[in-house]
Design a protein around this motif. Structure first.
Motif: not given
Length: 585
Positions: A292, A294-295, A300, A490-493, A541, A543
């Motif tokens: 999480e 990315d949250r 982030q 950017p989103q991990n999902s 973003r 990682r």
């Protein structure tokens, strides 16, 4: 030292260099290890004192002589670059883990001074799942005592590439213990010189690691000397404050000199190190929270900052740069391609890989050369070399079984690197399915394969984030590649869906080769001045390596290799599918 049986040997490091090491084996078998990284100028023989003082009799202990030190080969105090020492540490840990059947999770590091910076850089760039690290007086900033010393050394290096300087450090500046000082002065294996190249590399790497210490998740104990005449404590505190490690401790020892582990009252810090290591081994390595990131994470927060309008002075500063790129800068062919197709487009990256300056007029070619020499593009090209190396190694490793090899690249662009790997191994039966979501790239790749005379390669349009489509791959690939893709989202999902499909598609025992961008020194400049393939500001973003590895770990793959570039910007990693993954996972 009756509790341990001492031995000596050599191991082959990443570049084929044979380095000398020592080991201290406990009486009872153990699958836990302490690796000791000696300070600058010294050697592994000096680690015996720490093995004794730690008193961890149920741990195996290991230390090696850095290249150019002790019994290891090379000019005294010299390495081709400081980062070679970081890669040597990675090679040594892998050697110990594989040869002695010790899981990476059962290893802790004790490092002193320069060795502590080397350890911090390794943990940052490779994100090993070690249990803990203890950093004694880390040399993030050496006291050079000469005005403008760093600029002066950079100038000296341009004139004399193999320049070296002699250390000003005397034993009386290291320890109050007369016996330890006497032993230091009499030790013929201690190297008094240090390469200017290594010293500057240490400075630059330390700067990067301090600035980005938030990427480090490893439980960390920092031991600081109150009267340190060799390094600056402020840099150690800054590093410590920025660590993301859930378990971290900083201990200051008033009156101690730099060589904390050899000081008169060293029993105090050694007891603290022992307690910290034992406590770390009471808990498993836990990084699930990174899913999480990315949250909620420092990367982030950086991403959110870049999406906000900058203050007026920055708006003017970056506005001038942006205007230059879109006017005079377009004399450069590379800049023109970036402006027209996006600086992150496949077309733009192909041009960067080619690395041949072109443009309108001499000025255009000069601008183009400066553009191609940007540190990010140099990192991209080094990533390409590392990707080729990892792919070739996986092909050769699997070819030993005599079976054919099937490759799947889920976002290939034109797939030039796969075609080159197939062409470089004509005696190995290799088939490949190369997919991309852009029909133009698929068409260009098909033409390129035909031009090179390569058979057994199928190009098709496909979505790298379509989990179900990836799971339906037939035949199942031995190697799946995903290069330069996840860094753009950017989103991990999204990444989790893609990875789940890629992992499910793999054969049991197959390998995933994946890339990441853990750091970038120009991330704000890019966000404020460059547009992406969609015509929007290219805001990335990052990682961290630990985050990317955790996403891979989550789908049932075990990473066993990482190849960062020498700037720490891009990495190529390889993970293995150890057991069959259910499509519903």
């Amino acid at each position: 030292m009756s509790e341990w049986e001492k031995s000596e040997g050599n191991f082959t490091s990443w570049d084929g260099t044979e380095l000398f090491f020592r080991s201290w084996e406990p009486k009872a078998p153990s699958d836990k290890a302490i690796i000791i990284v000696h300070r600058g100028h010294e050697h592994s023989g000096r680690a015996e004192q720490q093995v004794k003082d730690l008193g961890l009799t149920d741990f195996r202990a290991f230390s090696w002589d850095a290249r150019g030190h002790g019994h290891s080969p090379g000019k005294r105090g010299f390495a081709e670059s400081y980062y070679h020492l970081v890669k040597d540490l990675n090679a040594f840990v892998n050697f110990i883990s594989q040869q002695h059947n010790i899981p990476i999770e059962n290893i802790a590091i004790l490092a002193n001074s320069v060795g502590a910076v080397t350890t911090s850089a390794w943990v940052h760039d490779y994100a090993p799942r070690i249990r803990a690290m203890v950093l004694a007086a880390p040399a993030f900033r050496i006291r050079l005592y000469v005005p403008l010393a760093i600029p002066g050394l950079r100038l000296l290096l341009k004139v004399m590439p193999e320049a070296k300087i002699s250390s000003y450090v005397k034993s009386k500046m290291l320890t109050h213990d007369p016996e330890q000082a006497k032993g230091y002065d009499a030790d013929a294996l201690i190297t008094r010189d240090i390469s200017v190249k290594v010293l500057l590399g240490l400075y630059d790497t330390a700067t990067r690691i301090i600035d980005d210490a938030g990427a480090i998740e490893t439980p960390t104990l920092v031991l600081t000397a109150g009267d340190d005449w060799v390094v600056k404590n402020a840099a150690q505190r800054k590093f410590f404050e920025r660590l993301s490690s859930a378990v971290k401790t900083l201990k200051m020892y008033p009156g101690f000199f730099h060589a904390i582990l050899y000081e008169k009252n060293r029993a105090e810090p050694m007891a603290e190190a022992r307690r910290f290591i034992l406590d770390a081994f009471e808990k498993p390595v836990e990084r699930e929270h990174l899913i999480e990131a990315d949250r909620s994470s420092f990367t982030q927060r950086e991403y959110d900052f870049l999406r906000c309008a900058p203050p007026l002075w920055k708006k003017v500063y970056f506005g001038v740069q942006r205007s230059f790129l879109r006017s005079i800068g377009r004399l450069s062919k590379g800049v023109k391609i970036g402006c027209e197709t996006g600086f992150d487009s496949g077309t733009s990256l192909d041009y960067v890989y080619e690395n041949r300056a072109r443009g309108t007029s001499i000025l255009g070619r000069m601008i183009d050369r400066g553009y191609l020499n940007a540190i990010g593009w140099r990192g991209i090209r080094e990533r390409g070399v590392n990707l080729q190396r990892c792919l070739s190694d996986e092909i050769r490793k699997r070819a030993q079984s005599g079976e054919s090899i099937h490759i799947l690249d889920i976002a290939t662009g034109c797939g030039r690197y796969v075609l080159d790997a197939i062409k470089a191994n004509p005696d190995i039966k290799i088939t490949a399915r190369l997919q991309d979501n852009t029909p133009h790239n698929v068409e260009a790749g098909t033409k390129l394969a035909a031009k090179l005379g390569i058979e057994g390669v199928e190009y098709r349009v496909g979505d790298a984030f379509d989990r179900e489509a990836l799971l339906k791959q037939s035949p199942k690939p031995d190697i799946v590649i995903v290069s330069g893709l996840y860094e753009l989202f950017p989103q991990n999902s999204l990444i989790q869906d893609s990875l789940a499909g890629a992992a499910g598609a793999l054969k049991e025992g197959g390998s995933l080769i994946y890339t990441s961008q853990p750091w970038h020194p120009q991330i704000e400049t890019i966000a404020r001045t460059c547009d992406n393939r969609d015509g929007k500001p290219w805001i990335m973003r990052r990682r961290t390596q630990a985050e990317m590895d955790e996403l891979v770990h989550r789908v049932g793959l075990k990473k066993f290799r990482t190849e960062p570039d020498t700037f720490g910007i891009f990495s190529v990693s390889v993970a293995e599918k150890e057991e069959e993954i259910q499509s519903s996972s």
